[in-house]
Design a protein around this motif. Structure first.
Motif, short mmCIF file in Angstrom:
data_model
loop_
_atom_site.label_atom_id
_atom_site.label_comp_id
_atom_site.label_asym_id
_atom_site.label_seq_id
_atom_site.Cartn_x
_atom_site.Cartn_y
_atom_site.Cartn_z
N SER A 20 23.59 61.38 56.47
CA SER A 20 25.08 61.61 55.71
C SER A 20 25.66 63.06 56.00
O SER A 20 26.86 63.24 55.83
CB SER A 20 25.14 61.14 53.99
OG SER A 20 24.22 61.97 53.47
N LEU A 21 24.84 64.03 56.07
CA LEU A 21 25.25 65.22 56.27
C LEU A 21 25.41 65.68 57.67
O LEU A 21 25.89 67.03 57.69
CB LEU A 21 24.38 66.48 55.38
CG LEU A 21 23.88 65.79 53.96
CD1 LEU A 21 23.11 66.77 53.27
CD2 LEU A 21 25.35 66.15 53.28
N ILE A 22 25.01 65.11 58.52
CA ILE A 22 24.81 65.49 59.83
C ILE A 22 26.49 65.84 60.25
O ILE A 22 26.48 66.80 60.91
CB ILE A 22 24.30 64.63 60.93
CG1 ILE A 22 23.05 64.05 60.45
CG2 ILE A 22 24.39 64.78 62.29
CD1 ILE A 22 21.79 64.67 60.49
N GLY A 23 27.38 65.10 60.06
CA GLY A 23 28.69 65.29 60.69
C GLY A 23 29.24 66.51 60.07
O GLY A 23 29.82 67.34 60.78
N ALA A 24 29.24 66.65 58.64
CA ALA A 24 29.77 67.86 58.13
C ALA A 24 29.01 69.19 58.56
O ALA A 24 29.71 70.19 59.17
CB ALA A 24 29.54 67.67 56.81
N VAL A 25 27.71 69.06 58.80
CA VAL A 25 27.05 70.41 59.09
C VAL A 25 27.25 70.67 60.55
O VAL A 25 27.32 71.70 60.98
CB VAL A 25 25.39 70.08 58.87
CG1 VAL A 25 24.85 71.24 59.23
CG2 VAL A 25 25.37 70.16 57.13
N SER A 26 27.24 69.60 61.32
CA SER A 26 27.61 69.88 62.75
C SER A 26 29.06 70.53 63.06
O SER A 26 29.15 71.38 63.90
CB SER A 26 27.64 68.68 63.69
OG SER A 26 26.51 67.79 63.53
N ARG A 27 30.09 70.04 62.18
CA ARG A 27 31.42 70.70 62.22
C ARG A 27 31.34 72.20 61.91
O ARG A 27 31.88 72.82 62.43
CB ARG A 27 32.35 70.01 61.37
CG ARG A 27 32.90 68.80 62.06
CD ARG A 27 33.48 67.82 61.51
NE ARG A 27 34.41 68.17 60.73
CZ ARG A 27 35.99 67.95 61.04
NH1 ARG A 27 35.82 68.05 62.37
NH2 ARG A 27 36.68 68.42 60.52
N ALA A 28 30.35 72.35 60.83
CA ALA A 28 30.22 73.82 60.29
C ALA A 28 29.49 74.65 61.20
O ALA A 28 29.87 76.01 61.43
CB ALA A 28 29.49 73.77 58.97
N GLY B 270 34.60 62.96 64.93
CA GLY B 270 34.74 63.97 64.13
C GLY B 270 34.71 65.52 64.55
O GLY B 270 35.49 66.28 64.20
N LEU B 271 33.73 65.80 65.51
CA LEU B 271 33.84 66.87 66.25
C LEU B 271 35.00 67.36 66.85
O LEU B 271 35.20 68.67 67.05
CB LEU B 271 32.37 66.83 67.19
CG LEU B 271 31.33 66.85 66.77
CD1 LEU B 271 30.19 67.06 67.67
CD2 LEU B 271 30.86 67.99 65.58
N SER B 272 35.71 66.33 67.51
CA SER B 272 36.95 66.75 68.25
C SER B 272 37.92 66.61 67.25
O SER B 272 39.24 67.35 67.84
CB SER B 272 37.09 65.86 69.25
OG SER B 272 36.89 64.25 69.00
N ALA B 273 38.05 66.64 66.11
CA ALA B 273 39.34 66.51 64.96
C ALA B 273 39.40 67.95 64.76
O ALA B 273 38.41 68.47 64.46
CB ALA B 273 38.85 65.47 63.89
N PRO B 274 40.67 68.25 64.55
CA PRO B 274 40.76 69.73 63.98
C PRO B 274 40.13 69.95 62.61
O PRO B 274 40.24 69.12 61.73
CB PRO B 274 42.23 69.94 63.87
CG PRO B 274 42.98 68.47 64.04
CD PRO B 274 41.68 67.53 64.54
N LEU B 275 39.84 71.18 62.40
CA LEU B 275 39.43 71.64 61.07
C LEU B 275 40.74 71.45 60.20
O LEU B 275 41.96 71.68 60.46
CB LEU B 275 38.72 72.81 61.14
CG LEU B 275 37.52 73.22 61.82
CD1 LEU B 275 37.21 74.52 61.88
CD2 LEU B 275 36.40 72.40 61.31
N ARG B 276 40.17 71.30 58.59
CA ARG B 276 41.58 71.36 57.69
C ARG B 276 42.18 72.75 57.76
O ARG B 276 41.71 73.98 57.98
CB ARG B 276 40.75 71.42 56.32
CG ARG B 276 40.30 69.85 55.94
CD ARG B 276 40.66 69.70 54.49
NE ARG B 276 40.17 70.69 53.52
CZ ARG B 276 38.90 70.57 53.11
NH1 ARG B 276 37.75 70.08 53.69
NH2 ARG B 276 38.44 71.73 52.32
N PRO B 277 43.44 72.40 57.63
CA PRO B 277 44.51 73.74 57.82
C PRO B 277 44.13 74.41 56.43
O PRO B 277 43.92 73.91 55.41
CB PRO B 277 45.74 73.17 57.72
CG PRO B 277 45.67 71.70 57.48
CD PRO B 277 44.26 70.99 57.51
#
Ligand code: PEP
Ligand code: MN
Length: 344
Positions: A279-287, A326-333
């Protein structure tokens, strides 16, 4: 010590400096940048004062000490980032590289299904363990050479270059025949005999950070590879041991940014071992990408529940596809009004 040549230094002047560095008992390492050339004098037992004296040699701008103990890995020696080419996939360049595949190669069907799926979803390299460093001797140890053959077939099928772990100096030649990149696992980060052997192997190395290694030790492990002649090194942050037990390891995002600051080598993140949780892989990859990682390495299995190793942290194929989107979506403004004002 670093000898910074001036912008207008001639080839003869650079050659003279190289010669003088050898005479002083050091090894010269040359970095030709777009504007200027840097010649590093590394090694122990040389006569430093002879290098310092080069500050007045023709074509030399200045001579400075390398502040860090990791000399060739340091950004001081090579200010521009290094790009490591793994059979055509460039790690450390413009694009974020995604390496995906199972923790262990378990069968031809399992690897082929995963390889084709991760390729479709946008991964550019395939991972898969053949020799597994398991905490317990009773756990699955990997299929060895059979897995290497399956990895090669998956590579031929998909065109994805392959990275697999090497645990022993004895296996280096064999693995080099099958894989495009050799992984030094976290537990082997300070296996100096293995590092020395890989320094003379003609393959890029993925060097994972040891679970209890400080950043300096990790970069010094990379220094073994560079000083022995292999500059094709990618660093990988895969989490360290802390008092926290809610995640398998504590992924050190600051260490990614710090390694990029201190070193010219590419740095990637392993959110699978870094968290131990799907469950944490997406968030941590983006981070990780937000703090400057050049890529990620992620474990994917067609049926994580049946995985012979690291099932709880392996993504199934739809989950991996979601992470990729998720990796190609922009980060939160950032909504702070003051920032909007500052930009206006
Ligand atoms: C792996 O990549 O499957 C692995 C064992 O990684 P680490 O060495 O980071 O634990
Ligand atoms: Mn694993």
């Amino acid at each position: 010590m670093i000898v910074n040549m001036s912008d207008s230094a001639t080839d003869e002047q650079i050659e003279h400096v190289i010669q003088r560095i050898r005479e002083a008992g050091f090894q010269p390492h040359i970095t030709r940048g777009t504007e200027r050339t840097i010649v590093a004098a590394v090694g122990s037992g040389g006569r430093r004062h002879e290098i310092e004296a080069l500050s007045v040699a023709p074509g030399v701008d200045n001579v400075v000490a390398i502040a860090q103990p990791f000399k060739l890995v340091s950004r001081q020696t090579r200010p521009q980032p290094s790009v490591v080419d793994v059979a055509g996939v460039k790690i450390g360049g413009e694009e974020v590289v995604v390496i995906a595949g199972p923790c262990s190669v378990e069968s031809r069907e399992q690897l082929f299904e995963t390889a084709q799926a991760v390729k479709r979803a946008g991964a550019s390299m395939l991972r898969g363990g053949a020799y597994k460093p398991r905490t317990s001797p009773y756990e699955f140890q990997g299929l060895g050479v059979e897995a290497l053959k399956i990895l090669r077939e998956a590579r031929d099928l998909t065109g994805l270059p392959v990275v697999t772990e090497v645990m022993s100096t004895e296996d280096v030649d064999l693995i080099c025949e099958y894989a495009d990149m050799l992984q030094v696992g976290a537990r082997n980060m300070q296996n100096f005999a293995l590092l020395r052997r890989l320094a003379t192997a003609n393959k890029p190395v993925l060097l994972k950070r040891g679970p209890s290694a400080i950043v300096k030790e990790w970069l010094l492990a990379a220094e073994y590879l560079l000083s022995g002649g292999n500059s094709q090194v990618v660093l990988c942050e895969r989490g360290i041991k802390t008092f926290e037990t809610a995640t398998r390891n504590t992924i050190d995002l600051a260490a990614i940014a710090l390694a990029k600051e201190l070193s010219h080598l590419p740095v990637i993140a392993d959110p699978s071992h870094g968290t131990g949780k799907q469950s944490l892989i997406g968030a941590v990859s983006r981070a990780a990408i937000a703090v400057g990682a050049d890529g990620i390495i992620v474990e994917v299995h067609p049926c994580p529940e049946r995985a012979l190793s690291d099932g709880p942290q392996s993504l199934d194929i739809p989950q991996f596809e979601r992470v990729m989107r998720g990796l190609s979506a922009p980060l939160r403004p950032v909504l702070a009004p003051s920032l909007h004002l500052a930009r206006a």
